[in-house]
Design an enzyme around this catalytic site. Structure first.
Site, mmCIF file in Angstrom:
data_model
loop_
_atom_site.group_PDB
_atom_site.id
_atom_site.type_symbol
_atom_site.label_atom_id
_atom_site.label_comp_id
_atom_site.label_asym_id
_atom_site.label_seq_id
_atom_site.Cartn_x
_atom_site.Cartn_y
_atom_site.Cartn_z
ATOM 1 N N GLU A 131 -21.816 39.269 43.835
ATOM 2 C CA GLU A 131 -21.931 39.409 45.290
ATOM 3 C C GLU A 131 -21.658 40.888 45.557
ATOM 4 O O GLU A 131 -20.516 41.311 45.691
ATOM 5 C CB GLU A 131 -20.910 38.520 45.980
ATOM 6 C CG GLU A 131 -21.165 38.365 47.475
ATOM 7 C CD GLU A 131 -20.757 39.597 48.265
ATOM 8 O OE1 GLU A 131 -19.666 39.568 48.859
ATOM 9 O OE2 GLU A 131 -21.497 40.589 48.278
ATOM 10 N N GLU A 185 -21.888 51.045 49.768
ATOM 11 C CA GLU A 185 -20.976 50.903 48.631
ATOM 12 C C GLU A 185 -21.735 51.158 47.324
ATOM 13 O O GLU A 185 -21.131 51.507 46.323
ATOM 14 C CB GLU A 185 -20.319 49.520 48.524
ATOM 15 C CG GLU A 185 -19.294 49.192 49.563
ATOM 16 C CD GLU A 185 -18.702 47.795 49.354
ATOM 17 O OE1 GLU A 185 -18.465 47.119 50.362
ATOM 18 O OE2 GLU A 185 -18.500 47.375 48.203
#
Ligand code: 6LC
Length: 420
Positions: A198, A207
């Site tokens: 995930e 990110e």
């Protein structure tokens, strides 16, 4: 004036660091990326300074810059050594706050549970890698709902110690092996059949954990192995955002009976030049049908592709309204392990159960009325930050072609924002 000029020439330029990306509008403006070091030569106004970046001069917005002091120079050099900011990043995942947020997101977590459940039979005797397992929830689903031969639960943060306890606490230590370390560096005892993770961030990629997933794919997944998610798409839609606009801009028109409109340019700069994360768009705010602008195939995507991803769009306005901005979200698909089996989907858009990602709102400099029959076409570019590797710039360009007005009211807007 001459004396002043000489003063400027004599004063040595000051070094500033860019706090965010800037894409210059006019030819005399100098674009730069967050983290860039600029030399400021003169400050003709409070808002615009004359600076050079790598020797190329131009006007730059003062509000984007911060003076680099001597001690910061020392410290900054050290921090610049870590473009992934891993200390801060994995530090944040060593606490419960983010894990609680992710585990509390039922739509997200139940989707991964559904993937394991619906592929339970096919997972028998398979080797699985759970990349960035956090508290280990996906690995525990695998051990609880299926019979894989082994699950390698890889976690770089200090949470891994607790994850081992949770695996033991739930009687899964026969199947689940927790490995603490970065997935890029971990040596697994064997190649795996399934790589599940995930990894999705705001606007899908923030990110850039996806880079770690791609590296693990190339190092640890056997040929013909399965990627979960198998594919991902970034979706965009032109939208109304009247409540946000009222809250941040219209507010200054008549607060307590006074005229505060001179603050509106500041409000535009402060609130509308960065994306609004965790925006919740209502379906009725969409002015057109949404469009998948970037699609990622997790089997063929390469790390180098992440530097710059482009998408085109063409939206047909279905109902007249005020065009305040664009909203973005993502969808990921998990293909079935069985030939022809149904895929599982996690859609973070306005017509699905809300998730902790919510949606991301990019506000226009100023709202525009659009009418049924108009079209909004243009492009989106996700440009990965060359310095700060977990960040990116989103640049949107668009034109509005109105069918109602005879003049072609093309409005080309260059709109950008940085992920801080
Ligand atoms: N979905 C999003 N955005 N983040 C949720 C997932 C983040 C979790 O994955 C871990 N993680 C991220 N990158 C790596 C890596 N390269 N190696 C090992 N563990 C990693 C973080 O420490 C979090 O616990």
């Amino acid at each position: 004036m001459q004396a002043e000029k000489e003063d400027e020439d004599e004063a040595s330029p000051e070094e500033y660091v860019a706090l965010s990306d800037f894409t210059g509008g006019g030819s005399d403006q100098r674009s730069f990326s967050s983290g860039d070091r600029l030399l400021v030569h003169s400050k003709p106004s409070a808002e615009w300074w004359w600076a050079t970046l790598q020797g190329v001069p131009g006007y730059v917005p003062a509000s984007y810059l911060r003076l680099v002091t001597a001690e910061e120079e020392e410290e900054e050099d050290i921090s610049l050594e870590d473009p992934w900011q891993d200390e801060e990043y994995f530090g944040s995942y060593g606490t419960l706050r983010l894990h609680l947020e992710m585990l509390s997101d039922k739509s997200r977590t139940e989707t991964y549970r559904q993937v394991i459940l619906s592929n339970s039979a096919s997972l028998r005797n398979k080797a699985v890698m759970d990349l960035g397992c956090g508290t280990g929830i996906i690995s525990l689903f695998c051990a609880q709902l299926a019979q894989p031969s082994v699950v390698y639960a890889v976690e770089a943060s200090s949470m891994a110690d607790y994850t081992r306890q949770l695996v033991k606490q739930n009687g899964c230590e026969e199947v689940v092996t927790v490995l603490q370390g970065r997935a890029e560096e971990i040596e697994l005892p064997e190649q795996v059949d399934v790589l599940v993770s995930e990894w999705m961030g705001n606007c899908l990629l923030f990110e850039f954990m996806v880079e770690s997933v791609l590296q693990a794919r190339d190092r640890c997944l056997r040929d013909g192995g399965i990627m979960w998610p198998s594919s991902a798409a970034l979706t965009l839609v032109p939208c109304q955002a009247d409540s946000y606009y009222t809250e941040k801009m219209a507010f200054w028109e008549r607060p307590y009976g006074l005229d505060f409109t001179p603050l509106q340019p500041l409000a535009q700069q402060e609130f509308f030049t960065k994306p609004k994360f965790s925006h919740l768009i209502e379906p009725e705010d969409c002015l057109t049908a949404p469009c998948d602008v970037i699609c990622l195939d997790m089997y063929t995507l390469q790390v180098r592709d992440l530097e710059e991803m482009k998408g085109q769009f063409h939206f047909c306005v279905e109902k007249s309204g005020v065009f305040h901005g664009f909203t973005a979200w993502f969808t990921v698909h998990f293909e079935s392990l069985e030939e022809g089996g149904a895929a599982v989907e996690l859609n973070t858009g306005p017509n699905s159960e809300p998730t902790h990602w919510k949606q991301t709102l990019f506000m226009l400099d100023r709202p525009v009325s659009v009418y049924a029959g108009d079209s909004i076409s243009g492009s989106i570019v996700l440009h990965r930050n060359p310095v700060w590797r977990r960040h990116m710039t989103v640049t949107l360009q668009w034109n509005i072609n109105s069918s109602t007005e005879d003049t072609d009211n093309c409005q080309a807007n260059l709109f950008m924002s940085l992920y801080t």
